[in-house]
Scaffold this motif. Sequence first.
Motif, PDB file in Angstrom:
ATOM      1  N   ILE A  72       0.928  -1.195  -0.017  1.00 12.95           N
ATOM      2  CA  ILE A  72      -0.038  -0.074   0.057  1.00 12.95           C
ATOM      3  C   ILE A  72       1.228   1.375   0.121  1.00 12.95           C
ATOM      4  CG2 ILE A  72      -1.802   1.173   1.356  1.00 12.95           C
ATOM      5  CD1 ILE A  72      -2.316  -1.426   3.019  1.00 12.95           C
ATOM      6  N   PRO A  73       0.743   2.163  -1.068  1.00 15.15           N
ATOM      7  CA  PRO A  73       1.676   3.429  -0.945  1.00 15.15           C
ATOM      8  C   PRO A  73       1.393   4.275   0.320  1.00 15.15           C
ATOM      9  CG  PRO A  73      -0.070   3.431  -2.716  1.00 15.15           C
ATOM     10  CD  PRO A  73      -0.423   2.358  -1.917  1.00 15.15           C
ATOM     11  N   ALA A  94       8.696   3.757   1.950  1.00 16.32           N
ATOM     12  CA  ALA A  94       7.564   4.416   2.167  1.00 16.32           C
ATOM     13  C   ALA A  94       7.700   5.347   0.812  1.00 16.32           C
ATOM     14  CB  ALA A  94       7.813   5.588   3.048  1.00 16.32           C
ATOM     15  N   ASP A  95       6.833   6.005   0.073  1.00 15.48           N
ATOM     16  CA  ASP A  95       6.839   6.351  -1.082  1.00 15.48           C
ATOM     17  C   ASP A  95       7.322   8.085  -1.354  1.00 15.48           C
ATOM     18  OD1 ASP A  95       4.834   4.318  -1.319  1.00 15.48           O
ATOM     19  OD2 ASP A  95       5.551   4.409  -3.311  1.00 15.48           O
ATOM     20  N   ASP A  96       7.097   8.529   0.123  1.00 20.59           N
ATOM     21  CA  ASP A  96       7.381   9.960   0.106  1.00 20.59           C
ATOM     22  C   ASP A  96       7.354  10.401   1.543  1.00 20.59           C
ATOM     23  OD1 ASP A  96       8.124  12.401  -0.580  1.00 20.59           O
ATOM     24  OD2 ASP A  96       6.383  12.678  -1.987  1.00 20.59           O
ATOM     25  N   TYR A  97       7.679  11.627   2.011  1.00 16.24           N
ATOM     26  CA  TYR A  97       8.097  12.049   2.995  1.00 16.24           C
ATOM     27  C   TYR A  97       7.466  13.413   3.169  1.00 16.24           C
ATOM     28  CZ  TYR A  97      10.781  11.266   7.412  1.00 16.24           C
ATOM     29  OH  TYR A  97      10.952  11.253   8.609  1.00 16.24           O
ATOM     30  N   ILE A  98       6.596  13.794   4.129  1.00 15.04           N
ATOM     31  CA  ILE A  98       6.475  15.322   4.455  1.00 15.04           C
ATOM     32  C   ILE A  98       6.592  15.741   5.715  1.00 15.04           C
ATOM     33  CG2 ILE A  98       4.425  16.982   4.275  1.00 15.04           C
ATOM     34  CD1 ILE A  98       3.025  15.243   2.225  1.00 15.04           C
ATOM     35  N   VAL A  99       7.459  17.003   5.790  1.00 11.24           N
ATOM     36  CA  VAL A  99       7.788  17.256   7.003  1.00 11.24           C
ATOM     37  C   VAL A  99       6.720  18.460   7.589  1.00 11.24           C
ATOM     38  CG1 VAL A  99       9.560  18.410   8.428  1.00 11.24           C
ATOM     39  CG2 VAL A  99      10.101  16.828   6.513  1.00 11.24           C
ATOM     40  N   LYS A 100       6.310  18.047   8.937  1.00 11.55           N
ATOM     41  CA  LYS A 100       5.363  19.416   9.386  1.00 11.55           C
ATOM     42  C   LYS A 100       6.323  20.438   9.903  1.00 11.55           C
ATOM     43  CE  LYS A 100       3.572  15.912  12.037  1.00 11.55           C
ATOM     44  NZ  LYS A 100       3.038  15.223  13.291  1.00 11.55           N
ATOM     45  N   PRO A 101       5.731  21.737   9.852  1.00 13.69           N
ATOM     46  CA  PRO A 101       4.552  21.943   9.107  1.00 13.69           C
ATOM     47  C   PRO A 101       4.514  22.122   7.720  1.00 13.69           C
ATOM     48  CG  PRO A 101       5.667  23.872   9.975  1.00 13.69           C
ATOM     49  CD  PRO A 101       6.400  22.902  10.147  1.00 13.69           C
ATOM     50  N   PHE A 102       3.495  21.680   6.759  1.00 15.20           N
ATOM     51  CA  PHE A 102       3.580  21.562   5.490  1.00 15.20           C
ATOM     52  C   PHE A 102       2.179  22.573   5.096  1.00 15.20           C
ATOM     53  CE2 PHE A 102       1.114  18.267   7.644  1.00 15.20           C
ATOM     54  CZ  PHE A 102       0.136  18.431   7.119  1.00 15.20           C
ATOM     55  N   GLU A 103       2.466  22.745   3.765  1.00 18.87           N
ATOM     56  CA  GLU A 103       1.515  23.671   3.037  1.00 18.87           C
ATOM     57  C   GLU A 103       0.363  22.450   2.393  1.00 18.87           C
ATOM     58  OE1 GLU A 103       1.808  26.695   0.038  1.00 18.87           O
ATOM     59  OE2 GLU A 103       3.719  27.007   0.675  1.00 18.87           O
ATOM     60  N   GLU A 112      -1.255  13.342  -4.872  1.00 24.85           N
ATOM     61  CA  GLU A 112      -1.370  13.008  -6.363  1.00 24.85           C
ATOM     62  C   GLU A 112      -0.532  12.478  -7.012  1.00 24.85           C
ATOM     63  OE1 GLU A 112      -4.084  13.753  -9.623  1.00 24.85           O
ATOM     64  OE2 GLU A 112      -4.468  13.813  -7.389  1.00 24.85           O
ATOM     65  N   THR A 113       0.836  12.642  -6.802  1.00 25.40           N
ATOM     66  CA  THR A 113       1.860  12.118  -7.414  1.00 25.40           C
ATOM     67  C   THR A 113       2.062  10.504  -6.967  1.00 25.40           C
ATOM     68  OG1 THR A 113       3.266  14.303  -7.411  1.00 25.40           O
ATOM     69  CG2 THR A 113       4.414  12.508  -7.769  1.00 25.40           C
ATOM     70  N   VAL A 114       1.974  10.364  -5.883  1.00 25.82           N
ATOM     71  CA  VAL A 114       2.102   9.102  -5.326  1.00 25.82           C
ATOM     72  C   VAL A 114       0.912   7.858  -5.901  1.00 25.82           C
ATOM     73  CG1 VAL A 114       1.970   7.351  -3.373  1.00 25.82           C
ATOM     74  CG2 VAL A 114       3.202   9.377  -3.396  1.00 25.82           C
TER      75      VAL A 114
END
Length: 220
Positions: A72-73, A94-103, A112-114
């Motif tokens: 599962i992505p 993992a497919d990607d990583y987002i760091v808080k705080p994020f927009e 969308e990309t994943v």
Amino acid sequence: MIKILIVEDERPIADLLDMSLTAAGYCCECLDNGVAAADAVEKQRYDLILLDVMLPGIDGFELMEFLAPLEIPVIFITARSALKDRIKGLKLGADDYIVKPFEIAELLARVETVLRRYHKTESRIVLDDVVVDTQSRVVTKAGAPISLTAKEYNLLLLFLQNKNIALFRETIYERVWENDYMGDSRTVDLHVQRLRKKLGWQERIAAVYKVGYRLEVKDS
Ligand code: CA
């Protein structure tokens, strides 16, 4: 409908993710711990998991080891910006990583990309009498094809992926033109005007004072 599982113990962040993704047309479910998430993925099918690293009980990394074989992505969401954590998450699959705080716009773009990578994006987006087929890139209004330039099409998709979110001209420029914004807002304004006219969306695409534009979708 695309189903996203949000595993996040900080309630305000979970709510923000839920609200933003629901507004963008995704179906969301929120859980606040790893054990419940492991149970949920065994019972249900999810198209994507947004996974916080610091969780009570089983943390995000441990949960990822459980999730990896399920294919599962997964996008990690965490306050920890340390490079080693980022690498660890990606190494675990993992497919990607987002760091808080994020927009929000960044979050939606990454989601969308994943999903696109896994061919899980919806191929039809419908709003009013406007239908966008994202596979053929054909846009119709009341059944009649609308001819859009490549930039107008990308601009339309950006609005549809960010319903009710005020987008800065700068953000619009960077996403649609994939260039750094040099302060010339006329290009963005011109394209928005043309898109409004072609779709009859003078009201839908609202100007936001000193910011940019927002696609108004009251009923969603
Ligand atoms: Ca946390």
